[in-house]
Scaffold this motif. Structure first.
Motif, PDB file in Angstrom:
ATOM      1  N   GLN A  56      14.758   0.944   1.938  1.00 39.04           N
ATOM      2  CA  GLN A  56      14.110   0.422   0.731  1.00 39.04           C
ATOM      3  C   GLN A  56      13.335  -0.847   1.065  1.00 39.04           C
ATOM      4  OE1 GLN A  56      17.375   0.043  -2.015  1.00 39.04           O
ATOM      5  NE2 GLN A  56      16.905   2.019  -2.964  1.00 39.04           N
ATOM      6  N   TYR A  57      13.926  -1.697   1.893  1.00 38.79           N
ATOM      7  CA  TYR A  57      13.231  -2.918   2.296  1.00 38.79           C
ATOM      8  C   TYR A  57      11.952  -2.568   3.052  1.00 38.79           C
ATOM      9  CZ  TYR A  57      11.894  -7.113   4.694  1.00 38.79           C
ATOM     10  OH  TYR A  57      11.169  -8.156   5.186  1.00 38.79           O
ATOM     11  N   GLU A  58      12.049  -1.588   3.962  1.00 35.86           N
ATOM     12  CA  GLU A  58      10.862  -1.165   4.707  1.00 35.86           C
ATOM     13  C   GLU A  58       9.803  -0.620   3.755  1.00 35.86           C
ATOM     14  OE1 GLU A  58      12.036   1.533   7.801  1.00 35.86           O
ATOM     15  OE2 GLU A  58      13.389   0.060   8.678  1.00 35.86           O
ATOM     16  N   ALA A  59      10.225   0.126   2.742  1.00 28.41           N
ATOM     17  CA  ALA A  59       9.273   0.661   1.768  1.00 28.41           C
ATOM     18  C   ALA A  59       8.607  -0.473   0.989  1.00 28.41           C
ATOM     19  CB  ALA A  59       9.978   1.621   0.814  1.00 28.41           C
ATOM     20  N   ILE A  60       9.406  -1.470   0.603  1.00 29.49           N
ATOM     21  CA  ILE A  60       8.846  -2.620  -0.117  1.00 29.49           C
ATOM     22  C   ILE A  60       7.859  -3.348   0.779  1.00 29.49           C
ATOM     23  CG2 ILE A  60       9.412  -4.898  -1.073  1.00 29.49           C
ATOM     24  CD1 ILE A  60      12.060  -3.564  -2.061  1.00 29.49           C
ATOM     25  N   SER A  61       8.222  -3.568   2.039  1.00 28.15           N
ATOM     26  CA  SER A  61       7.313  -4.231   2.975  1.00 28.15           C
ATOM     27  C   SER A  61       6.031  -3.427   3.151  1.00 28.15           C
ATOM     28  CB  SER A  61       7.984  -4.443   4.337  1.00 28.15           C
ATOM     29  OG  SER A  61       9.005  -5.394   4.223  1.00 28.15           O
ATOM     30  N   GLY A  62       6.180  -2.105   3.209  1.00 29.32           N
ATOM     31  CA  GLY A  62       4.998  -1.252   3.333  1.00 29.32           C
ATOM     32  C   GLY A  62       4.091  -1.377   2.122  1.00 29.32           C
ATOM     33  N   THR A  63       4.685  -1.429   0.943  1.00 27.32           N
ATOM     34  CA  THR A  63       3.902  -1.597  -0.285  1.00 27.32           C
ATOM     35  C   THR A  63       3.201  -2.945  -0.296  1.00 27.32           C
ATOM     36  OG1 THR A  63       5.382  -0.155  -1.527  1.00 27.32           O
ATOM     37  CG2 THR A  63       4.043  -1.697  -2.810  1.00 27.32           C
ATOM     38  N   LEU A  64       3.920  -3.989   0.111  1.00 24.66           N
ATOM     39  CA  LEU A  64       3.324  -5.328   0.153  1.00 24.66           C
ATOM     40  C   LEU A  64       2.186  -5.378   1.176  1.00 24.66           C
ATOM     41  CD1 LEU A  64       6.566  -7.468  -0.111  1.00 24.66           C
ATOM     42  CD2 LEU A  64       4.811  -7.155  -1.879  1.00 24.66           C
ATOM     43  N   GLN A  65       2.364  -4.698   2.311  1.00 26.40           N
ATOM     44  CA  GLN A  65       1.305  -4.664   3.317  1.00 26.40           C
ATOM     45  C   GLN A  65       0.066  -3.961   2.757  1.00 26.40           C
ATOM     46  OE1 GLN A  65       1.379  -6.148   6.587  1.00 26.40           O
ATOM     47  NE2 GLN A  65      -0.796  -5.826   6.179  1.00 26.40           N
ATOM     48  N   LYS A  66       0.269  -2.886   1.987  1.00 29.29           N
ATOM     49  CA  LYS A  66      -0.869  -2.192   1.372  1.00 29.29           C
ATOM     50  C   LYS A  66      -1.594  -3.091   0.377  1.00 29.29           C
ATOM     51  CE  LYS A  66       0.901   2.477   1.919  1.00 29.29           C
ATOM     52  NZ  LYS A  66       1.529   3.619   1.272  1.00 29.29           N
ATOM     53  N   LEU A  67      -0.826  -3.868  -0.394  1.00 30.75           N
ATOM     54  CA  LEU A  67      -1.451  -4.815  -1.322  1.00 30.75           C
ATOM     55  C   LEU A  67      -2.262  -5.859  -0.560  1.00 30.75           C
ATOM     56  CD1 LEU A  67       1.481  -5.423  -3.846  1.00 30.75           C
ATOM     57  CD2 LEU A  67      -0.711  -4.321  -4.349  1.00 30.75           C
ATOM     58  N   LEU A  68      -1.695  -6.367   0.525  1.00 34.36           N
ATOM     59  CA  LEU A  68      -2.406  -7.350   1.338  1.00 34.36           C
ATOM     60  C   LEU A  68      -3.647  -6.732   1.967  1.00 34.36           C
ATOM     61  CD1 LEU A  68      -2.553 -10.215   2.484  1.00 34.36           C
ATOM     62  CD2 LEU A  68      -1.099  -9.435   4.373  1.00 34.36           C
ATOM     63  N   ASP A  69      -3.515  -5.526   2.500  1.00 34.54           N
ATOM     64  CA  ASP A  69      -4.680  -4.844   3.091  1.00 34.54           C
ATOM     65  C   ASP A  69      -5.785  -4.642   2.063  1.00 34.54           C
ATOM     66  OD1 ASP A  69      -3.328  -4.755   5.509  1.00 34.54           O
ATOM     67  OD2 ASP A  69      -2.753  -2.638   5.308  1.00 34.54           O
ATOM     68  N   GLY A  70      -5.415  -4.294   0.828  1.00 31.49           N
ATOM     69  CA  GLY A  70      -6.408  -4.129  -0.230  1.00 31.49           C
ATOM     70  C   GLY A  70      -7.128  -5.429  -0.537  1.00 31.49           C
ATOM     71  N   LEU A  71      -6.379  -6.512  -0.576  1.00 33.30           N
ATOM     72  CA  LEU A  71      -6.987  -7.826  -0.821  1.00 33.30           C
ATOM     73  C   LEU A  71      -7.910  -8.208   0.327  1.00 33.30           C
ATOM     74  CD1 LEU A  71      -7.296 -10.410  -2.459  1.00 33.30           C
ATOM     75  CD2 LEU A  71      -5.149 -11.224  -1.437  1.00 33.30           C
ATOM     76  N   LEU A  72      -7.478  -7.960   1.565  1.00 33.48           N
ATOM     77  CA  LEU A  72      -8.315  -8.278   2.723  1.00 33.48           C
ATOM     78  C   LEU A  72      -9.579  -7.424   2.737  1.00 33.48           C
ATOM     79  CD1 LEU A  72      -5.553  -8.689   5.452  1.00 33.48           C
ATOM     80  CD2 LEU A  72      -6.825 -10.498   4.278  1.00 33.48           C
ATOM     81  N   GLU A  73      -9.452  -6.175   2.330  1.00 31.97           N
ATOM     82  CA  GLU A  73     -10.625  -5.292   2.247  1.00 31.97           C
ATOM     83  C   GLU A  73     -11.610  -5.817   1.206  1.00 31.97           C
ATOM     84  OE1 GLU A  73     -11.385  -0.750   0.843  1.00 31.97           O
ATOM     85  OE2 GLU A  73      -9.744  -1.077   2.283  1.00 31.97           O
TER      86      GLU A  73
END
Length: 150
Positions: A56-73
């Protein structure tokens, strides 16, 4: 005064998105690099989910990384140099550490402008960063979110 590296901590809230506009404008004006970070506070995930739920933690981290990637994009369209990363730990300590380690000249961050009781109970990451940061800190509040009297 010249800013060469600006740190933008984000929690992906509306407040942080508003602070992003200021950080981008300053980075453009000073031709500064913008470093965007999100701090994952492992302790809260361990308490909420238990260490046995590492997936679950890995999934949360993955979701947060996607949010960060979207912001960086989104920021890639700006005429500035932008980098970003997730860091793990206490938000205040990590924001201050990154600002120091990366020789940031300025931190730009949103503040939620909570009322007095919420502030006492929840504290303020922005306030603690202002007190401990190795550089100036610009805190940005959403328009219409004035000081709340106790």
């Amino acid at each position: 005064m010249k800013f060469e590296r600006i740190l933008l901590p984000t929690d992906f809230s509306e407040h942080a998105r508003h602070a992003k506009d200021y950080a981008v404008a300053l980075a453009r004006e000073f031709e500064a690099e913008l470093l965007v970070i999100h701090v994952v506070q492992l302790y809260s995930y361990v308490v909420d989910f238990g260490m046995e739920n590492a997936r679950q933690y890995e999934a949360i981290s993955g979701t947060l990384q996607k949010l960060l990637d979207g912001l960086l994009e989104e920021l890639a369209a700006e005429p500035i140099q932008v980098t970003g990363r997730l860091v793990q730990g206490d938000p205040t300590a990590e924001i201050v550490r990154v600002a120091q380690d990366e020789a940031c000249d300025l931190i730009v961050m949103g503040t939620h402008g909570r009322g007095a009781l919420e502030h006492v109970l929840l504290g303020s990451v922005a306030e603690r960063v202002v007190r401990k940061a190795p550089c100036p800190v610009l805190t940005v509040r959403l328009p219409g979110h004035g000081l709340q009297a106790p």
